[in-house]
Design a protein around this motif. Structure first.
Motif, short mmCIF file in Angstrom:
data_model
loop_
_atom_site.label_atom_id
_atom_site.label_comp_id
_atom_site.label_asym_id
_atom_site.label_seq_id
_atom_site.Cartn_x
_atom_site.Cartn_y
_atom_site.Cartn_z
N ASP A 44 0.95 -1.53 0.29
CA ASP A 44 0.14 -0.04 0.06
C ASP A 44 1.07 1.40 0.49
N SER A 45 1.21 1.66 -1.18
CA SER A 45 2.67 2.47 -1.11
C SER A 45 1.99 3.55 -2.97
N ASP A 46 2.36 5.04 -2.30
CA ASP A 46 2.37 5.79 -3.38
C ASP A 46 3.14 5.51 -4.85
N VAL A 47 3.76 5.42 -6.13
CA VAL A 47 4.30 5.03 -7.20
C VAL A 47 4.67 6.55 -7.53
N ASP A 48 5.53 6.45 -7.72
CA ASP A 48 6.37 8.04 -8.06
C ASP A 48 6.00 8.35 -9.29
N ALA A 49 6.02 9.46 -9.51
CA ALA A 49 5.19 10.08 -10.44
C ALA A 49 5.80 10.00 -12.35
N ASP A 50 7.44 9.86 -11.39
CA ASP A 50 8.46 9.14 -12.49
C ASP A 50 8.25 8.10 -13.21
N LEU A 51 8.05 7.26 -12.67
CA LEU A 51 8.34 5.79 -12.67
C LEU A 51 6.68 4.98 -13.06
N ASP A 52 6.09 3.89 -13.64
CA ASP A 52 5.10 2.94 -13.26
C ASP A 52 5.49 1.97 -13.70
N ILE A 53 5.11 1.15 -13.03
CA ILE A 53 5.29 -0.23 -13.32
C ILE A 53 4.17 -1.51 -13.51
N ASP A 54 3.51 -1.57 -14.47
CA ASP A 54 2.59 -2.07 -15.20
C ASP A 54 2.81 -3.61 -14.59
N ALA A 55 2.58 -4.11 -14.33
CA ALA A 55 2.46 -5.72 -13.99
C ALA A 55 2.42 -6.62 -14.87
N PRO A 56 1.32 -6.59 -15.80
CA PRO A 56 0.51 -7.19 -17.03
C PRO A 56 1.75 -7.72 -17.71
N ASP A 57 3.39 -6.62 -18.27
CA ASP A 57 3.79 -7.26 -19.07
C ASP A 57 4.94 -7.05 -17.78
N GLY A 58 5.11 -6.53 -16.52
CA GLY A 58 6.46 -6.50 -16.17
C GLY A 58 7.06 -5.67 -16.63
N HIS A 59 6.54 -4.00 -17.45
CA HIS A 59 7.97 -3.47 -17.80
C HIS A 59 7.28 -2.19 -17.02
N VAL A 60 9.10 -1.31 -16.98
CA VAL A 60 8.57 -0.14 -16.30
C VAL A 60 8.74 1.02 -16.96
N HIS A 61 7.58 1.59 -16.67
CA HIS A 61 7.28 2.17 -18.10
C HIS A 61 7.35 3.87 -17.45
N ILE A 62 8.02 4.97 -18.14
CA ILE A 62 8.54 6.35 -18.59
C ILE A 62 7.28 7.27 -18.55
N SER A 63 7.07 8.14 -17.34
CA SER A 63 6.19 9.61 -17.78
C SER A 63 7.16 10.34 -19.04
N ASN A 64 6.42 11.26 -18.99
CA ASN A 64 6.86 12.47 -20.61
C ASN A 64 7.79 12.89 -19.38
N ASP A 65 7.92 12.96 -18.82
CA ASP A 65 9.42 14.00 -17.72
C ASP A 65 9.82 13.53 -16.41
N PRO A 66 10.57 12.42 -17.26
CA PRO A 66 11.62 11.64 -16.51
C PRO A 66 12.12 12.06 -15.78
N SER A 67 12.35 11.49 -14.38
CA SER A 67 13.94 11.65 -13.93
C SER A 67 14.92 11.03 -14.40
N ALA A 68 16.57 11.60 -13.47
CA ALA A 68 17.72 11.33 -14.15
C ALA A 68 17.20 9.11 -13.66
N TRP A 69 16.76 8.80 -12.69
CA TRP A 69 16.86 7.98 -12.54
C TRP A 69 15.99 6.96 -13.40
N ALA A 70 15.09 7.78 -14.10
CA ALA A 70 13.82 6.68 -14.54
C ALA A 70 14.74 6.55 -16.26
N HIS A 71 15.42 7.58 -16.41
CA HIS A 71 16.79 7.87 -17.91
C HIS A 71 16.88 6.51 -17.25
N PHE A 72 18.23 6.61 -16.51
CA PHE A 72 19.02 5.24 -16.75
C PHE A 72 17.83 4.01 -16.84
N LEU A 73 17.22 4.07 -16.54
CA LEU A 73 16.06 2.28 -16.57
C LEU A 73 15.25 1.92 -18.18
#
Length: 217
Positions: A44-73
């Motif tokens: 039960d936690s918040d998901v960071d605005a820069d990073l979304d994990i979509d469990a149906p395909d197991g992928h990490v989804h990057i937002s339109n304004d990603p952070s440096a960490w999201a760019h790295f992923l």
């Protein structure tokens, strides 16, 4: 190298953690192959605005304004490659590198511990290279090797409470297979953990789905 020597190296002070994690990873994949189920712990936690994990395909989804960490992923192709595949291979390569380092270049324990960092970095890059030819395959399937499904109108149970802009998790069944989706409450109203809800909409880029109640279950 004898088997006893291998065990001594694999469970040396530096390699013990890597060996245990690799053993747990093997157990996870054996369990998954035998049962067809993923080991999933509801949170039960918040998901960071820069990073979304979509469990149906197991992928990490990057937002339109990603952070440096999201760019790295994204650089590691984790917006395409399922996280479980990627982490398992990274762990295996890091463990192998550490084992061979111990065999061919014995170092003091403190030096061996420091070498784990460059080994991990090298494993991340090598894993990206190894899995790159499979990117088209991962784009077409989800983390269980199944074709993507249309989830609109499906019912399921919340695995975390959601309210306002908070994103949580919902479990739905496709046949006998459970799938975990990232969901957001319609109109931001509070929905409690364990409630049965229906998917009524989806975000355009399918980063999460919109759920609501008010139906007769």
């Amino acid at each position: 190298m004898t088997f006893q020597e291998f065990l001594n190296i694999a469970f040396s002070p530096v390699n013990t953690v890597l060996s245990v994690l690799l053993a747990l990873s093997v157990i996870y994949w054996v369990f998954t192959m035998l049962t067809g189920l993923d080991i999933d712990v509801g949170i039960d936690s918040d998901v960071d605005a820069d990073l979304d994990i979509d469990a149906p395909d197991g992928h990490v989804h990057i937002s339109n304004d990603p952070s440096a960490w999201a760019h790295f992923l994204k650089f590691l192709n984790l917006d395409i490659v399922p996280m479980t595949y990627f982490l398992t291979l990274v762990l295996l390569l890091t463990w192998l590198g550490s084992i061979y380092l111990n065999v061919f270049l014995p170092l003091p324990n403190w030096a061996e511990a420091l070498m784990v960092v460059p080994l991990l970095i090298g494993s991340l890059i090598l894993t990206k290279i190894i899995l790159k030819p499979l990117n088209p395959f991962f784009k077409e399937i989800n983390h269980k090797g199944e074709r993507s499904h249309d989830f609109l109108g499906r019912e399921g149970r919340l695995k975390s409470s959601i309210e306002g802009n908070k994103i949580g998790m919902m479990e739905v069944f496709i046949g006998s297979d459970p799938m975990t989706l990232m969901v957001k409450s319609k109109d931001g109203k509070k929905l409690e953990h364990g409630m049965r809800v229906m998917i009524v909409d989806e975000e355009p880029n399918r980063k999460f789905y919109v759920v609501d109640t008010g139906f007769n279950f």
